[in-house]
Design a protein around this motif. Structure first.
Motif, PDB file in Angstrom:
ATOM      1  N   ILE A   1       7.802   2.429  -2.992  1.00 34.71           N
ATOM      2  CA  ILE A   1       8.388   3.373  -2.390  1.00 34.71           C
ATOM      3  C   ILE A   1      10.014   3.185  -2.049  1.00 34.71           C
ATOM      4  CG2 ILE A   1       8.833   4.325   0.263  1.00 34.71           C
ATOM      5  CD1 ILE A   1       5.803   3.802   0.708  1.00 34.71           C
TER       6      ILE A   1
ATOM      7  N   VAL B   1      13.883  12.153   3.387  1.00 37.40           N
ATOM      8  CA  VAL B   1      13.107  11.081   2.774  1.00 37.40           C
ATOM      9  C   VAL B   1      12.890   9.601   3.242  1.00 37.40           C
ATOM     10  CG1 VAL B   1      13.460   9.892   0.587  1.00 37.40           C
ATOM     11  CG2 VAL B   1      14.103  12.297   0.756  1.00 37.40           C
ATOM     12  N   SER B   2      13.932   9.292   4.322  1.00 36.90           N
ATOM     13  CA  SER B   2      13.630   7.929   4.725  1.00 36.90           C
ATOM     14  C   SER B   2      12.730   8.234   5.646  1.00 36.90           C
ATOM     15  CB  SER B   2      15.025   7.497   5.413  1.00 36.90           C
ATOM     16  OG  SER B   2      16.283   7.618   4.581  1.00 36.90           O
TER      17      SER B   2
ATOM     18  N   ALA C   1       9.412   7.979   3.857  1.00 38.23           N
ATOM     19  CA  ALA C   1       9.265   6.516   3.237  1.00 38.23           C
ATOM     20  C   ALA C   1       8.716   5.636   4.359  1.00 38.23           C
ATOM     21  CB  ALA C   1      10.509   6.151   2.494  1.00 38.23           C
TER      22      ALA C   1
ATOM     23  N   TYR D   1      12.843   5.679  -3.700  1.00 33.06           N
ATOM     24  CA  TYR D   1      13.980   6.119  -2.622  1.00 33.06           C
ATOM     25  C   TYR D   1      15.320   6.005  -3.327  1.00 33.06           C
ATOM     26  CZ  TYR D   1      17.024   6.129   1.262  1.00 33.06           C
ATOM     27  OH  TYR D   1      18.020   6.389   2.331  1.00 33.06           O
TER      28      TYR D   1
END
Length: 49
Positions: A29, A11-12, A15, A33
């Motif tokens: 974003i 996910v990081s 993003a 997150y």
């Protein structure tokens, strides 16, 4: 060979790429997150991170 991918780094990475492509989306974003990591932390009890 086993490939073990956890959710938080994936996910990081997504993003970060989106922020590089469209810097105007930074607030959205970051908010998504933080919400996603909070929900995963509460519901998943750390299984996915």
């Amino acid at each position: 060979m086993n490939l073990h991918i956890t959710l938080a780094p994936l996910v990081s990475l997504v993003a970060g790429i989106l922020i590089l492509i469209a810097p105007r989306l930074l607030n959205v974003i970051v908010a998504i997150y933080l919400i996603a990591m909070g929900v995963i932390g509460l519901v998943g009890h750390g299984k996915f991170i």
